[in-house]
Design an enzyme around this catalytic site. Sequence first.
Site, PDB file in Angstrom:
ATOM      1  N   GLU A  70      31.769  -7.967 -25.879  1.00  0.00           N
ATOM      2  CA  GLU A  70      32.521  -7.480 -27.045  1.00  0.00           C
ATOM      3  C   GLU A  70      33.818  -6.794 -26.602  1.00  0.00           C
ATOM      4  O   GLU A  70      34.863  -6.916 -27.231  1.00  0.00           O
ATOM      5  CB  GLU A  70      31.677  -6.496 -27.869  1.00  0.00           C
ATOM      6  CG  GLU A  70      32.434  -5.958 -29.071  1.00  0.00           C
ATOM      7  CD  GLU A  70      31.734  -4.802 -29.784  1.00  0.00           C
ATOM      8  OE1 GLU A  70      30.624  -4.991 -30.276  1.00  0.00           O
ATOM      9  OE2 GLU A  70      32.341  -3.712 -29.847  1.00  0.00           O
TER      10      GLU A  70
ATOM     11  N   SER B  43      29.364  -0.615 -27.726  1.00  0.00           N
ATOM     12  CA  SER B  43      28.567  -1.778 -27.293  1.00  0.00           C
ATOM     13  C   SER B  43      29.416  -2.643 -26.371  1.00  0.00           C
ATOM     14  O   SER B  43      30.510  -3.066 -26.757  1.00  0.00           O
ATOM     15  CB  SER B  43      28.158  -2.631 -28.497  1.00  0.00           C
ATOM     16  OG  SER B  43      27.392  -1.886 -29.406  1.00  0.00           O
TER      17      SER B  43
ATOM     18  N   ARG C 255      31.913  -9.251 -35.639  1.00  0.00           N
ATOM     19  CA  ARG C 255      32.797  -8.791 -34.544  1.00  0.00           C
ATOM     20  C   ARG C 255      33.873  -9.848 -34.242  1.00  0.00           C
ATOM     21  O   ARG C 255      34.196 -10.114 -33.083  1.00  0.00           O
ATOM     22  CB  ARG C 255      32.007  -8.495 -33.263  1.00  0.00           C
ATOM     23  CG  ARG C 255      30.995  -7.369 -33.385  1.00  0.00           C
ATOM     24  CD  ARG C 255      31.687  -6.021 -33.624  1.00  0.00           C
ATOM     25  NE  ARG C 255      30.745  -4.934 -33.545  1.00  0.00           N
ATOM     26  CZ  ARG C 255      29.984  -4.522 -34.578  1.00  0.00           C
ATOM     27  NH1 ARG C 255      30.095  -5.106 -35.762  1.00  0.00           N
ATOM     28  NH2 ARG C 255      29.163  -3.502 -34.421  1.00  0.00           N
TER      29      ARG C 255
HETATM   30  P1  FAD Z   1      41.970  -0.731 -28.886  1.00  0.00           P
HETATM   31  O1  FAD Z   1      40.820  -0.558 -27.948  1.00  0.00           O
HETATM   32  O2  FAD Z   1      43.208   0.024 -28.605  1.00  0.00           O
HETATM   33  O3  FAD Z   1      42.301  -2.288 -28.984  1.00  0.00           O
HETATM   34  C1  FAD Z   1      41.278  -3.239 -29.193  1.00  0.00           C
HETATM   35  C2  FAD Z   1      41.932  -4.629 -29.323  1.00  0.00           C
HETATM   36  O4  FAD Z   1      42.719  -4.680 -30.505  1.00  0.00           O
HETATM   37  C3  FAD Z   1      42.900  -4.968 -28.187  1.00  0.00           C
HETATM   38  O5  FAD Z   1      42.858  -6.352 -27.977  1.00  0.00           O
HETATM   39  C4  FAD Z   1      44.257  -4.552 -28.743  1.00  0.00           C
HETATM   40  O6  FAD Z   1      45.332  -5.258 -28.143  1.00  0.00           O
HETATM   41  C5  FAD Z   1      44.099  -4.929 -30.193  1.00  0.00           C
HETATM   42  N1  FAD Z   1      44.886  -4.083 -31.116  1.00  0.00           N
HETATM   43  C6  FAD Z   1      44.716  -2.748 -31.336  1.00  0.00           C
HETATM   44  N2  FAD Z   1      45.545  -2.338 -32.300  1.00  0.00           N
HETATM   45  C7  FAD Z   1      46.246  -3.410 -32.706  1.00  0.00           C
HETATM   46  C8  FAD Z   1      47.270  -3.612 -33.682  1.00  0.00           C
HETATM   47  N3  FAD Z   1      47.743  -2.647 -34.451  1.00  0.00           N
HETATM   48  N4  FAD Z   1      47.780  -4.879 -33.817  1.00  0.00           N
HETATM   49  C9  FAD Z   1      47.322  -5.897 -33.045  1.00  0.00           C
HETATM   50  N5  FAD Z   1      46.365  -5.754 -32.109  1.00  0.00           N
HETATM   51  C10 FAD Z   1      45.844  -4.525 -31.950  1.00  0.00           C
HETATM   52  N6  FAD Z   1      32.946  -0.908 -32.910  1.00  0.00           N
HETATM   53  C11 FAD Z   1      32.237  -1.338 -33.992  1.00  0.00           C
HETATM   54  O7  FAD Z   1      32.577  -2.378 -34.566  1.00  0.00           O
HETATM   55  N7  FAD Z   1      31.180  -0.644 -34.470  1.00  0.00           N
HETATM   56  C12 FAD Z   1      30.750   0.506 -33.900  1.00  0.00           C
HETATM   57  O8  FAD Z   1      29.777   1.099 -34.359  1.00  0.00           O
HETATM   58  C13 FAD Z   1      31.449   0.986 -32.761  1.00  0.00           C
HETATM   59  N8  FAD Z   1      31.049   2.117 -32.145  1.00  0.00           N
HETATM   60  C14 FAD Z   1      31.722   2.561 -31.048  1.00  0.00           C
HETATM   61  C15 FAD Z   1      31.283   3.734 -30.430  1.00  0.00           C
HETATM   62  C16 FAD Z   1      31.929   4.232 -29.319  1.00  0.00           C
HETATM   63  C17 FAD Z   1      31.444   5.502 -28.676  1.00  0.00           C
HETATM   64  C18 FAD Z   1      33.072   3.550 -28.811  1.00  0.00           C
HETATM   65  C19 FAD Z   1      33.824   4.104 -27.641  1.00  0.00           C
HETATM   66  C20 FAD Z   1      33.507   2.371 -29.402  1.00  0.00           C
HETATM   67  C21 FAD Z   1      32.827   1.855 -30.527  1.00  0.00           C
HETATM   68  N9  FAD Z   1      33.231   0.671 -31.168  1.00  0.00           N
HETATM   69  C22 FAD Z   1      32.552   0.231 -32.284  1.00  0.00           C
HETATM   70  C23 FAD Z   1      34.355  -0.118 -30.641  1.00  0.00           C
HETATM   71  C24 FAD Z   1      35.742   0.394 -31.114  1.00  0.00           C
HETATM   72  O9  FAD Z   1      35.657   1.675 -31.644  1.00  0.00           O
HETATM   73  C25 FAD Z   1      36.351  -0.543 -32.164  1.00  0.00           C
HETATM   74  O10 FAD Z   1      36.485  -1.853 -31.646  1.00  0.00           O
HETATM   75  C26 FAD Z   1      37.736  -0.061 -32.636  1.00  0.00           C
HETATM   76  O11 FAD Z   1      38.154  -0.810 -33.741  1.00  0.00           O
HETATM   77  C27 FAD Z   1      38.788  -0.154 -31.533  1.00  0.00           C
HETATM   78  O12 FAD Z   1      39.957   0.479 -32.017  1.00  0.00           O
HETATM   79  P2  FAD Z   1      41.122   0.916 -31.050  1.00  0.00           P
HETATM   80  O13 FAD Z   1      42.251   1.374 -31.876  1.00  0.00           O
HETATM   81  O14 FAD Z   1      40.605   1.882 -30.040  1.00  0.00           O
HETATM   82  O15 FAD Z   1      41.473  -0.468 -30.369  1.00  0.00           O
HETATM   83  N1  EPU Z   2      17.396  -1.167 -28.863  1.00  0.00           N
HETATM   84  C1  EPU Z   2      16.532  -1.076 -27.790  1.00  0.00           C
HETATM   85  N2  EPU Z   2      16.994  -0.483 -26.653  1.00  0.00           N
HETATM   86  C2  EPU Z   2      18.248   0.030 -26.568  1.00  0.00           C
HETATM   87  C3  EPU Z   2      19.126  -0.054 -27.667  1.00  0.00           C
HETATM   88  C4  EPU Z   2      18.656  -0.676 -28.827  1.00  0.00           C
HETATM   89  O1  EPU Z   2      15.392  -1.532 -27.825  1.00  0.00           O
HETATM   90  O2  EPU Z   2      18.574   0.584 -25.512  1.00  0.00           O
HETATM   91  C5  EPU Z   2      16.871  -1.741 -30.119  1.00  0.00           C
HETATM   92  C6  EPU Z   2      16.612  -0.622 -31.141  1.00  0.00           C
HETATM   93  O3  EPU Z   2      15.344  -0.082 -30.984  1.00  0.00           O
HETATM   94  C7  EPU Z   2      16.760  -1.335 -32.448  1.00  0.00           C
HETATM   95  C8  EPU Z   2      17.802  -2.400 -32.136  1.00  0.00           C
HETATM   96  O4  EPU Z   2      17.847  -2.547 -30.723  1.00  0.00           O
HETATM   97  O5  EPU Z   2      15.564  -1.965 -32.785  1.00  0.00           O
HETATM   98  C9  EPU Z   2      19.181  -2.080 -32.697  1.00  0.00           C
HETATM   99  O6  EPU Z   2      19.668  -0.880 -32.111  1.00  0.00           O
HETATM  100  P1  EPU Z   2      20.819  -0.007 -32.805  1.00  0.00           P
HETATM  101  O7  EPU Z   2      20.451   0.280 -34.210  1.00  0.00           O
HETATM  102  O8  EPU Z   2      21.102   1.128 -31.898  1.00  0.00           O
HETATM  103  O9  EPU Z   2      22.043  -0.961 -32.918  1.00  0.00           O
HETATM  104  P2  EPU Z   2      22.665  -2.050 -31.919  1.00  0.00           P
HETATM  105  O10 EPU Z   2      22.267  -3.402 -32.411  1.00  0.00           O
HETATM  106  O11 EPU Z   2      22.346  -1.732 -30.507  1.00  0.00           O
HETATM  107  C10 EPU Z   2      24.807  -2.380 -33.347  1.00  0.00           C
HETATM  108  C11 EPU Z   2      26.270  -2.451 -33.119  1.00  0.00           C
HETATM  109  C12 EPU Z   2      26.871  -1.053 -33.020  1.00  0.00           C
HETATM  110  C13 EPU Z   2      26.590  -0.315 -34.312  1.00  0.00           C
HETATM  111  C14 EPU Z   2      25.075  -0.264 -34.518  1.00  0.00           C
HETATM  112  C15 EPU Z   2      24.687   0.384 -35.836  1.00  0.00           C
HETATM  113  C16 EPU Z   2      26.752  -4.531 -31.995  1.00  0.00           C
HETATM  114  C17 EPU Z   2      27.124  -5.205 -30.727  1.00  0.00           C
HETATM  115  N3  EPU Z   2      26.570  -3.212 -31.930  1.00  0.00           N
HETATM  116  O12 EPU Z   2      24.216  -1.818 -32.176  1.00  0.00           O
HETATM  117  O13 EPU Z   2      28.270  -1.188 -32.861  1.00  0.00           O
HETATM  118  O14 EPU Z   2      27.110   0.991 -34.273  1.00  0.00           O
HETATM  119  O15 EPU Z   2      24.534  -1.602 -34.514  1.00  0.00           O
HETATM  120  O16 EPU Z   2      24.898  -0.489 -36.879  1.00  0.00           O
HETATM  121  O17 EPU Z   2      26.653  -5.187 -33.027  1.00  0.00           O
HETATM  122  C18 EPU Z   2      29.979  -1.438 -31.206  1.00  0.00           C
HETATM  123  O18 EPU Z   2      30.221  -2.539 -31.707  1.00  0.00           O
HETATM  124  O19 EPU Z   2      30.665  -0.958 -30.261  1.00  0.00           O
HETATM  125  C19 EPU Z   2      28.871  -0.637 -31.734  1.00  0.00           C
HETATM  126  C20 EPU Z   2      28.503   0.535 -31.212  1.00  0.00           C
END
Ligand code: FAD
Ligand code: EPU
Length: 337
Positions: free
Chosen positions: A333, A237, A163
């Site tokens: 994050e 997250s 991240r």
């Molecule tokens: P924004 O929220 O618009 O911006 C994020 C940051 O990047 C800000 O600082 C912004 O200024 C900067 N930025 C954006 N675009 C540019 C650009 N073109 N040039 C320079 N700076 C820029 N993230 C994960 O890593 N893994 C996940 O599994 C994951 N799951 C998610 C699930 C949900 C339901 C949600 C809501 C979010 C999740 N995220 C996850 C977080 C998010 O989706 C990512 O961080 C994504 O890359 C953000 O993209 P965005 O375009 O919305 O960025």
């Molecule tokens: N867990 C709990 N309780 C909870 C949630 C999770 O006990 O409420 C435990 C689960 O049981 C499991 C472990 O935590 O043993 C991991 O959970 P999960 O697989 O849901 O993934 P996570 O570690 O909570 C991370 C990323 C997610 C990504 C998933 C899948 C981070 C900060 N988050 O979540 O990314 O989608 O793994 O790979 O690394 C994001 O960055 O926004 C994001 C959603």
Amino acid sequence: MLVASYPLLDLNTFHMDVKAQWFASFSSKTELRALLTDRRISEEPLLILGGGSNILFTEDFEGVVLKNNIKGIHIVEESNDSILVDVGAGENWHQFVLHAVDNGWAGIENLSLIPGSVGASPIQNIGAYGVEVKDVITSVEAVNVHTKESRQFSNAECLFGYRDSIFKREEKGKWIITKVRFALKKNAALNTTYGAIKDTLDKMGISVPSIKDVSQAVIAIRQSKLPDPAQIGNAGSFFKNPEISINQLHSLKENYPAIVSYPIDATKVKVPAGWLIETAGWKGKNFGSYGVHKDQALVLVNYGNADGNDIKQLAQSIKHSIWETFGIQLETEVNII
Ligand code: FAD
Ligand code: EPU
């Protein structure tokens, strides 16, 4: 042209009802460079907005918000087993994943259904289900906010980490990402090692999965525990999963034998913040308009018209509680603005 007092409610997935003092969108590097000549951009705070899915606004943005709408998916090079593709930073990430899946390009299917734009994907090196976007990025093109010059960052120059990237550190706020180049594979071995993917494929009755099967399994897993931002405001997250020493893990195990951990190296492990937050009693806590999601304790949610400061305050209370309970410092994050 910059528009004054622009509503951002529909441009952030936490659904915060805030305004930008000045706002404009751009669809090409030429439009971006023209905007960058406006003196308000050098004088006022600047925020680049993609899909707004990793941002928590706590107040109106007193400055300039520029929304990236640069589109386009162009094949640069193609062979029998690989493909190099340039993608405009304003493309929707999940739509690009679906495009790759439909064309049989492997490498990003595990990153299905992550909201946001392609341009933001390198910023925090998005990751899920055993894959990080750094595994497939070859270079990132960006325009310098001050000089307006365009530059390519190689994968190594992006200094990707968990991240993390150079765009969140040394070069924070200096670059606007306009294009990302990906190296994807045809006929590649798929990554189904992440437990939940294998179990889901088994339940789907699939033993030899296609790229599309893996993508659909990931989508199903995500839909089962993550709130859909269209229904409930959130930014995924809220905290990173912390790294702790193996020694600290051993002493925590005395009081918490069920603690979950993943090895990093000989001395460190990663602990899921969701487990810590749930074990500290926060999961599903509802404070009226906001709270902690009932299925994923790592996700803070806006049930309606929460104030960003309420969610920021909740995050502080959770951090404090995790420190008091486990002696672990959580790192945020989400970008709090
Ligand atoms: P924004 O929220 O618009 O911006 C994020 C940051 O990047 C800000 O600082 C912004 O200024 C900067 N930025 C954006 N675009 C540019 C650009 N073109 N040039 C320079 N700076 C820029 N993230 C994960 O890593 N893994 C996940 O599994 C994951 N799951 C998610 C699930 C949900 C339901 C949600 C809501 C979010 C999740 N995220 C996850 C977080 C998010 O989706 C990512 O961080 C994504 O890359 C953000 O993209 P965005 O375009 O919305 O960025
Ligand atoms: N867990 C709990 N309780 C909870 C949630 C999770 O006990 O409420 C435990 C689960 O049981 C499991 C472990 O935590 O043993 C991991 O959970 P999960 O697989 O849901 O993934 P996570 O570690 O909570 C991370 C990323 C997610 C990504 C998933 C899948 C981070 C900060 N988050 O979540 O990314 O989608 O793994 O790979 O690394 C994001 O960055 O926004 C994001 C959603």
